[in-house]
Write a protein that holds these residues in place. Structure first.
Motif, PDB file in Angstrom:
ATOM      1  N   ALA A 194     -54.823 106.947 -22.033  1.00 18.25           N
ATOM      2  CA  ALA A 194     -54.326 105.584 -21.849  1.00 18.25           C
ATOM      3  C   ALA A 194     -53.857 105.039 -23.192  1.00 18.25           C
ATOM      4  O   ALA A 194     -54.301 105.489 -24.243  1.00 18.25           O
ATOM      5  CB  ALA A 194     -55.418 104.680 -21.285  1.00 18.25           C
ATOM      6  N   ASP A 195     -52.977 104.052 -23.136  1.00 17.43           N
ATOM      7  CA  ASP A 195     -52.556 103.377 -24.358  1.00 17.43           C
ATOM      8  C   ASP A 195     -53.762 102.672 -24.979  1.00 17.43           C
ATOM      9  O   ASP A 195     -54.678 102.236 -24.276  1.00 17.43           O
ATOM     10  CB  ASP A 195     -51.474 102.346 -24.054  1.00 17.43           C
ATOM     11  CG  ASP A 195     -50.168 102.968 -23.576  1.00 17.43           C
ATOM     12  OD1 ASP A 195     -50.022 104.210 -23.643  1.00 17.43           O
ATOM     13  OD2 ASP A 195     -49.295 102.208 -23.129  1.00 17.43           O
ATOM     14  N   ARG A 228     -60.866  97.863 -22.273  1.00 15.49           N
ATOM     15  CA  ARG A 228     -62.030  98.483 -21.628  1.00 15.49           C
ATOM     16  C   ARG A 228     -63.232  98.477 -22.573  1.00 15.49           C
ATOM     17  O   ARG A 228     -64.371  98.281 -22.138  1.00 15.49           O
ATOM     18  CB  ARG A 228     -61.691  99.901 -21.182  1.00 15.49           C
ATOM     19  CG  ARG A 228     -60.709  99.917 -20.018  1.00 15.49           C
ATOM     20  CD  ARG A 228     -60.173 101.263 -19.596  1.00 15.49           C
ATOM     21  NE  ARG A 228     -60.924 102.442 -19.911  1.00 15.49           N
ATOM     22  CZ  ARG A 228     -60.402 103.652 -20.055  1.00 15.49           C
ATOM     23  NH1 ARG A 228     -59.087 103.833 -19.910  1.00 15.49           N
ATOM     24  NH2 ARG A 228     -61.158 104.689 -20.326  1.00 15.49           N
ATOM     25  N   ALA A 229     -62.991  98.676 -23.859  1.00 11.94           N
ATOM     26  CA  ALA A 229     -64.078  98.713 -24.837  1.00 11.94           C
ATOM     27  C   ALA A 229     -64.760  97.355 -24.975  1.00 11.94           C
ATOM     28  O   ALA A 229     -65.953  97.293 -25.275  1.00 11.94           O
ATOM     29  CB  ALA A 229     -63.555  99.178 -26.190  1.00 11.94           C
ATOM     30  N   ALA A 230     -64.016  96.289 -24.752  1.00  6.54           N
ATOM     31  CA  ALA A 230     -64.598  94.954 -24.875  1.00  6.54           C
ATOM     32  C   ALA A 230     -65.741  94.747 -23.886  1.00  6.54           C
ATOM     33  O   ALA A 230     -66.699  94.025 -24.188  1.00  6.54           O
ATOM     34  CB  ALA A 230     -63.518  93.892 -24.661  1.00  6.54           C
ATOM     35  N   SER A 279     -61.769 109.586 -34.279  1.00  8.90           N
ATOM     36  CA  SER A 279     -60.427 109.833 -33.747  1.00  8.90           C
ATOM     37  C   SER A 279     -60.075 108.898 -32.600  1.00  8.90           C
ATOM     38  O   SER A 279     -59.404 109.295 -31.646  1.00  8.90           O
ATOM     39  CB  SER A 279     -60.307 111.286 -33.278  1.00  8.90           C
ATOM     40  OG  SER A 279     -60.395 112.148 -34.388  1.00  8.90           O
ATOM     41  N   LEU A 280     -60.527 107.663 -32.697  1.00 10.28           N
ATOM     42  CA  LEU A 280     -60.227 106.658 -31.683  1.00 10.28           C
ATOM     43  C   LEU A 280     -60.208 105.303 -32.370  1.00 10.28           C
ATOM     44  O   LEU A 280     -61.216 104.882 -32.938  1.00 10.28           O
ATOM     45  CB  LEU A 280     -61.292 106.670 -30.581  1.00 10.28           C
ATOM     46  CG  LEU A 280     -61.217 105.573 -29.526  1.00 10.28           C
ATOM     47  CD1 LEU A 280     -59.937 105.706 -28.698  1.00 10.28           C
ATOM     48  CD2 LEU A 280     -62.437 105.625 -28.624  1.00 10.28           C
ATOM     49  N   ALA A 281     -59.054 104.651 -32.373  1.00  2.97           N
ATOM     50  CA  ALA A 281     -58.940 103.305 -32.925  1.00  2.97           C
ATOM     51  C   ALA A 281     -58.779 102.332 -31.772  1.00  2.97           C
ATOM     52  O   ALA A 281     -57.941 102.537 -30.892  1.00  2.97           O
ATOM     53  CB  ALA A 281     -57.738 103.218 -33.860  1.00  2.97           C
ATOM     54  N   LEU A 282     -59.594 101.309 -31.771  1.00  2.12           N
ATOM     55  CA  LEU A 282     -59.642 100.387 -30.642  1.00  2.12           C
ATOM     56  C   LEU A 282     -58.771  99.157 -30.864  1.00  2.12           C
ATOM     57  O   LEU A 282     -59.236  98.021 -30.840  1.00  2.12           O
ATOM     58  CB  LEU A 282     -61.092  99.984 -30.369  1.00  2.12           C
ATOM     59  CG  LEU A 282     -62.009 101.139 -29.986  1.00  2.12           C
ATOM     60  CD1 LEU A 282     -63.452 100.677 -29.878  1.00  2.12           C
ATOM     61  CD2 LEU A 282     -61.550 101.781 -28.683  1.00  2.12           C
ATOM     62  N   SER A 283     -57.488  99.400 -31.076  1.00  3.91           N
ATOM     63  CA  SER A 283     -56.514  98.314 -31.156  1.00  3.91           C
ATOM     64  C   SER A 283     -55.159  98.850 -30.725  1.00  3.91           C
ATOM     65  O   SER A 283     -54.890 100.049 -30.800  1.00  3.91           O
ATOM     66  CB  SER A 283     -56.438  97.741 -32.572  1.00  3.91           C
ATOM     67  OG  SER A 283     -55.994  98.712 -33.487  1.00  3.91           O
ATOM     68  N   ALA A 284     -54.320  97.945 -30.244  1.00  4.72           N
ATOM     69  CA  ALA A 284     -52.999  98.340 -29.748  1.00  4.72           C
ATOM     70  C   ALA A 284     -52.190  98.993 -30.866  1.00  4.72           C
ATOM     71  O   ALA A 284     -52.382  98.705 -32.045  1.00  4.72           O
ATOM     72  CB  ALA A 284     -52.262  97.126 -29.198  1.00  4.72           C
TER      73      ALA A 284
END
Length: 141
Positions: free
Chosen positions: A65-66, A73-75, A91-96
């Protein structure tokens, strides 16, 4: 993902960034297997731009997913997504700014990740780049 497609995405994304007077960006394009196809870092972009852009693109691929959707979802489930970030070595950044790239048949062929300005600007530049390469963007699986 072909090199000419990746290069076209980066060129258009950076042109869009300059038109928006964005801060200096780092832009990466990964193939569907998460391998870097192309990367550019603008003069003046800060040290971690490559790492953050890569984490956005790789996170989009890994989660299907984008990153805008992943962040939403993380929120509501921060413990799980913190665990994912730790388990994947960051290896996962939680921002657009991490956007899946699809071919004409809707198959994921890679992802683009951009870092340097606000997440909204990063994502907008990614979308411009994908469209300029004649490809399609995003969504979840």
């Amino acid at each position: 993902m072909k090199l000419d497609q990746a290069s076209a995405m980066i060129d258009a994304a950076l042109a869009d960034a300059r038109a928006r007077n964005a801060k200096p960006l780092g832009v990466i394009v990964l193939d569907a297997g998460g391998h870097p196809v192309a990367f550019e870092r603008e003069d003046g972009a800060s040290l971690f731009r490559f790492d953050i852009a890569r984490a956005k693109a790789l996170g989009a691929l890994g989660m299907g997913a984008d990153t805008r959707e992943i962040a939403a979802r993380a929120a509501s489930n921060p413990a799980f997504f913190t665990s994912v970030a730790v388990a994947t070595g960051g290896s996962l950044a939680l921002s657009a700014g991490g956007v899946l790239v699809r071919d004409g048949e809707g198959q994921v062929i890679g992802a683009v990740g951009i870092s340097g300005d606000t997440s909204d600007v990063d994502e907008a530049c990614a979308l411009t780049g994908i469209a300029a390469a004649g490809l399609h963007h995003g969504g979840g699986q």
